[in-house]
Enzyme design. Sequence first.
Site, short mmCIF file in Angstrom:
data_model
loop_
_atom_site.label_atom_id
_atom_site.label_comp_id
_atom_site.label_asym_id
_atom_site.label_seq_id
_atom_site.Cartn_x
_atom_site.Cartn_y
_atom_site.Cartn_z
N ARG A 106 -6.68 3.93 3.94
CA ARG A 106 -6.69 5.38 3.73
C ARG A 106 -8.11 5.92 3.69
O ARG A 106 -8.42 6.97 4.25
CB ARG A 106 -6.00 5.73 2.42
N ASP A 136 1.04 0.55 0.01
CA ASP A 136 1.24 1.94 -0.39
C ASP A 136 2.71 2.32 -0.15
O ASP A 136 3.35 1.76 0.76
CB ASP A 136 0.34 2.87 0.41
N TYR A 171 -4.11 -4.53 10.02
CA TYR A 171 -3.25 -3.35 9.95
C TYR A 171 -3.20 -2.62 11.28
O TYR A 171 -4.19 -2.60 12.03
CB TYR A 171 -3.76 -2.36 8.90
#
Length: 266
Positions: free
Chosen positions: A156, A20, A48
């Site tokens: 997200r 992103d 992540y």
Amino acid sequence: MARVRRVLKERSVGHAGTLDPFATGLLVVLVGPATRLARYVERQHKGYFAEAVLGVVTDTDDGTGTVVRRRDPALPLPSEEEIRGALATLVGRYAQRPPAYSARRVGGERAYRLARRGEAVELPATEVTVLALDFAGWSPPVLRFRAVVSAGTYVRALARDLGDRLGVGAHLSGLRREWIGPLRVEDARPLETITADTALVPALDLVAHLPRVAVDAAELAAIRHGRLVPRAEAAGEVALVSEGRLVAVAEAVPAGWQPRVVLEAA
């Protein structure tokens, strides 16, 4: 990509696993014949480090979007124990609804383009796997966590779904990709340091998750023409290797190994 093409003087350059715009961390750049391995890199598990703001919901599920809802400030934020419990409920396989601002296609068009035009976008949920979701810190209203996820998982959306389960809403405020399969961000080269003499990671390292099968000279000649390698014990997918280098990725068929991606053409 343009810088890599120019510096390495290589026209064939691609990448595996997009980031992103607000995210940082590891981006795997593929050069030359290795660009054919993109799908094998992309489908490996990814790790992540993320930060989420609890109590604030945005239309993009991250900090780049417009705030659409805030929690009532009179209501308390969840405790660390409640957060840890909610994280645990998201581990495993679950149906995740992709963000409206995503690259998924709706009627042949990217969802984010529709969303930017103000059109309502409701993407169907897809099955994803969250292998680990570990609490890493809580400084209200900011939560830090680490996630290990399958291909196709949106961190997200994980932050959004976590906020929903806690009843306060949330959005992702920071994201760093730490690894993809065997590739680690600490081993990566910053883009500005890449030169014509930069040593590239061997193609074989990109498919380290696949079993290796050594081939002889005659089999190598067949592989270079995309022909079958007869083997009685063939099963699944493998990396076909000659003298320590990757020459092809092959898939088992009844008669042996059928090359699907060949890195050394005849």
